[in-house]
Design a protein around this motif. Sequence first.
Motif, PDB file in Angstrom:
ATOM      1  N   THR A 291      69.372  18.842  63.225  1.00 31.28           N
ATOM      2  CA  THR A 291      69.012  17.795  64.170  1.00 31.28           C
ATOM      3  C   THR A 291      68.853  16.497  63.397  1.00 31.28           C
ATOM      4  OG1 THR A 291      67.922  19.324  65.671  1.00 31.28           O
ATOM      5  CG2 THR A 291      67.234  17.027  65.815  1.00 31.28           C
TER       6      THR A 291
ATOM      7  N   ILE B 203      73.707  19.598  65.606  1.00 36.44           N
ATOM      8  CA  ILE B 203      74.921  19.092  64.967  1.00 36.44           C
ATOM      9  C   ILE B 203      75.502  20.232  64.136  1.00 36.44           C
ATOM     10  CG2 ILE B 203      75.887  17.395  63.357  1.00 36.44           C
ATOM     11  CD1 ILE B 203      73.483  15.579  64.139  1.00 36.44           C
TER      12      ILE B 203
ATOM     13  N   GLU C 287      68.425  11.891  63.870  1.00 35.76           N
ATOM     14  CA  GLU C 287      67.993  10.799  64.729  1.00 35.76           C
ATOM     15  C   GLU C 287      68.851   9.585  64.416  1.00 35.76           C
ATOM     16  OE1 GLU C 287      63.882   8.900  66.369  1.00 35.76           O
ATOM     17  OE2 GLU C 287      63.901   9.572  64.295  1.00 35.76           O
TER      18      GLU C 287
ATOM     19  N   THR D 272      67.872   7.605  69.039  1.00 37.89           N
ATOM     20  CA  THR D 272      68.436   8.673  69.858  1.00 37.89           C
ATOM     21  C   THR D 272      68.401   9.967  69.055  1.00 37.89           C
ATOM     22  OG1 THR D 272      69.949   7.068  70.866  1.00 37.89           O
ATOM     23  CG2 THR D 272      70.478   9.420  71.152  1.00 37.89           C
ATOM     24  N   ARG D 273      67.731  10.982  69.588  1.00 38.36           N
ATOM     25  CA  ARG D 273      67.683  12.291  68.919  1.00 38.36           C
ATOM     26  C   ARG D 273      69.009  13.001  69.170  1.00 38.36           C
ATOM     27  NH1 ARG D 273      63.889  13.972  66.516  1.00 38.36           N
ATOM     28  NH2 ARG D 273      63.193  16.031  66.031  1.00 38.36           N
ATOM     29  N   VAL D 274      69.587  13.546  68.111  1.00 40.28           N
ATOM     30  CA  VAL D 274      70.865  14.253  68.206  1.00 40.28           C
ATOM     31  C   VAL D 274      70.603  15.680  67.730  1.00 40.28           C
ATOM     32  CG1 VAL D 274      73.291  14.271  67.529  1.00 40.28           C
ATOM     33  CG2 VAL D 274      72.043  12.090  67.632  1.00 40.28           C
TER      34      VAL D 274
END
Length: 112
Positions: free
Chosen positions: A66, A85, A68, A80-82
């Motif tokens: 994860t 991945i 950001e 935005t948190r991603v």
Amino acid sequence: MTHRSATAIHHVWRLPVADAVRGHRALWWSVGPAGQLAVLLVHRSYLDRKRYPKGWIGQKPDIPFTGELITITAQEERRTRVRDIRIRPSHLALLPDSRFLLVSGRTFRNET
């Protein structure tokens, strides 16, 4: 990140102390078409020391991880948190309409 002109050095962005204390590392960055800066942060718990070609050692994320995404403009900073991945990115690009692209520069035989 620093911008050099003929007369002065201008600091554009620096990892905030609060992010560094929480264990985040800035691993990828890009500049968008409107001059915005994007930086993808990854928490150190996802990072593993890997040996690169030529013998130097760096940190790569274990996947999935994860991150950001911080997008900085003259007016604001947006985070935005991603999640989840599933590649080790080698390139980050900003696209229109607040979209972004993460690209891995390698594929492996057992991956599609």
